[in-house]
Design a protein around this motif. Structure first.
Motif, PDB file in Angstrom:
ATOM      1  N   PRO A 197       0.818  -1.229   0.000  1.00 17.10           N
ATOM      2  CA  PRO A 197       0.000   0.000   0.000  1.00 17.10           C
ATOM      3  C   PRO A 197       0.845   1.271   0.000  1.00 17.10           C
ATOM      4  O   PRO A 197       2.012   1.249   0.386  1.00 17.10           O
ATOM      5  CB  PRO A 197      -0.801  -0.104   1.297  1.00 17.10           C
ATOM      6  CG  PRO A 197      -0.075  -1.072   2.151  1.00 17.10           C
ATOM      7  CD  PRO A 197       0.637  -2.010   1.238  1.00 17.10           C
ATOM      8  N   ARG A 198       0.234   2.350  -0.480  1.00 17.52           N
ATOM      9  CA  ARG A 198       0.875   3.689  -0.475  1.00 17.52           C
ATOM     10  C   ARG A 198       0.082   4.533   0.516  1.00 17.52           C
ATOM     11  O   ARG A 198      -0.803   5.309   0.127  1.00 17.52           O
ATOM     12  CB  ARG A 198       0.779   4.333  -1.858  1.00 17.52           C
ATOM     13  CG  ARG A 198       1.932   4.038  -2.811  1.00 17.52           C
ATOM     14  CD  ARG A 198       1.938   2.657  -3.352  1.00 17.52           C
ATOM     15  NE  ARG A 198       2.927   2.488  -4.423  1.00 17.52           N
ATOM     16  CZ  ARG A 198       3.510   1.339  -4.714  1.00 17.52           C
ATOM     17  NH1 ARG A 198       3.229   0.253  -3.998  1.00 17.52           N
ATOM     18  NH2 ARG A 198       4.355   1.252  -5.707  1.00 17.52           N
ATOM     19  N   PRO A 199       0.377   4.432   1.834  1.00 14.07           N
ATOM     20  CA  PRO A 199      -0.466   5.092   2.835  1.00 14.07           C
ATOM     21  C   PRO A 199      -0.558   6.612   2.661  1.00 14.07           C
ATOM     22  O   PRO A 199       0.442   7.274   2.375  1.00 14.07           O
ATOM     23  CB  PRO A 199       0.219   4.749   4.165  1.00 14.07           C
ATOM     24  CG  PRO A 199       1.035   3.542   3.873  1.00 14.07           C
ATOM     25  CD  PRO A 199       1.458   3.668   2.447  1.00 14.07           C
ATOM     26  N   ALA A 216       2.031  -4.216   6.421  1.00 12.21           N
ATOM     27  CA  ALA A 216       1.692  -4.949   5.190  1.00 12.21           C
ATOM     28  C   ALA A 216       2.867  -5.838   4.783  1.00 12.21           C
ATOM     29  O   ALA A 216       2.671  -6.985   4.352  1.00 12.21           O
ATOM     30  CB  ALA A 216       1.356  -3.955   4.070  1.00 12.21           C
TER      31      ALA A 216
END
Ligand code: KG4
Length: 337
Positions: A197-199, A216
């Motif tokens: 993911p790209r928070p 993750a």
């Protein structure tokens, strides 16, 4: 102005001699990595004790390498925060005693101001610019209008970027500090189908979060048969770096655009990352912006960077008093000329 500069905010003792806040005559660092590696992180009390042991010989060596005797110095610069209080106190106390003995002024400098101004040891960058401090303790974006003039635009709400690199490296059984090791693996391997993911990438603010990305990676590792093969470790390292670089570059660029800033300075240990440098160079070129990185020796913790702002302050008549204290927490916006 000829300054002796000192840095002892965490696990590195550093001393430098710098002329006019620009010319580095010597810049030496004594790292404590081996001491703390045993414990998997920095032990504050051990850090202070080691600083105490090495600061005298380190300063002697810095002066010797610069070909300077104490009587030639015009002032002393020292990191006085933020950082580990006990560790900072060693540098601050040394600076006070040294300045008192020589009857010269001294000044306490903010560690992050020093990182953001380190680029000036190599080249000038016109104000205003967006300053991104990405290290083991910080992921902070500032609008920089000059020395002593900073406005916070965004920051990590949990882990710092460097901390995430170090923790992911630990999960993968790699050494410490993890950033350089992951960087090397990412250059050799491709993340393939692994997509982390790209928070906060699509949030309309300039804050970061690296804790979810780290988790993750952990869940991905836990879902695989153990032990991992070398190639799998490389792929995971590469996919993690890709996600971290994506978030850092895209959010920094967006913050610069929204602030109307055409120049970006990236500093701190994570600014050594080759993937981050490459991506920033591509994105800024495509967006008619300029990006500046100090050379790796000046990105990581060093003492020469402390002299840049110190020289400016001292030559504008600002100096610290003997009541200067080490401060563990110190918002950069509070510094001023
Ligand atoms: O600025 P720094 O030397 O110390 C402070 O935290 O103040 O930064 C150290 C951090 C560590 O987390 C280290 O893993 C990271 O910078 N780092 C890197 C690289 N070199 C150092 N992270 C990613 N890629 C690198 N090449």
């Amino acid at each position: 102005m000829l300054l002796l500069a000192l840095e002892s905010s965490c696990d590195e003792t550093a001393a430098a001699v710098v002329r006019d806040g620009r010319e580095v005559l010597s810049n030496i660092i004594s790292s404590q990595i081996d001491l703390h590696a045993l414990y998997g992180g920095v032990v504050p009390e051990l850090a202070s004790r080691r600083h105490l042991e090495v600061i005298n010989p380190l300063v002697e060596e810095a002066l010797q390498r610069a070909g300077v005797v104490p009587a030639e110095l015009d002032g002393v610069a020292v990191t006085s925060g933020p950082g580990l209080t006990g560790a900072l106190l060693v540098g601050v106390s040394f600076a006070k005693a040294f300045a008192y003995a020589l009857n010269i002024p001294f000044i306490g400098v903010h560690h992050i101001e020093a990182h953001l101004q380190a680029i000036r040891l190599e080249q000038e960058v016109a104000y205003p610019f967006l300053g991104a401090a990405v290290s083991g303790g910080h992921t902070h974006l500032y609008r920089v209008d000059g020395i002593g003039s900073y406005r916070l635009l965004g920051r990590t709400i949990d882990d710092a970027a460097g901390e995430a690199f170090d923790k992911v490296a630990k999960m993968l059984g790699l050494g410490y500090p993890g950033g350089p090791i992951i960087d090397k693996l990412a250059a050799r391997y491709d993340g393939g189908d692994i997509k982390f993911p790209r928070p906060l990438l699509h949030r309309a603010n300039h804050d970061f979060s690296f804790s979810g990305l780290k988790t993750a990676v952990l869940h991905h590792i836990q879902g695989l048969p153990q032990p991992l093969k070398e190639e799998q470790v490389g792929q995971i390292a590469s996919a993690f770096q890709e996600a971290a670089v994506d978030v850092l570059t895209l959010k920094v660029l967006r913050a610069a655009e929204q602030e109307g800033l055409e120049r970006i300075v990236v500093a701190g240990g994570v600014a050594c990352n080759s993937g981050l440098r490459r991506r920033f160079a591509e994105l800024t070129a495509a967006n008619r912006m300029q990006v500046f990185f100090p050379k790796p020796l000046l990105c990581a913790v060093n003492a020469a960077m402390i002299a840049v702002a110190a020289d400016y302050y001292l030559s504008h008549g600002k100096a610290s008093g003997f009541d200067l204290n080490a401060v563990s927490s110190w918002p950069l916006e509070q510094v001023s000329l």
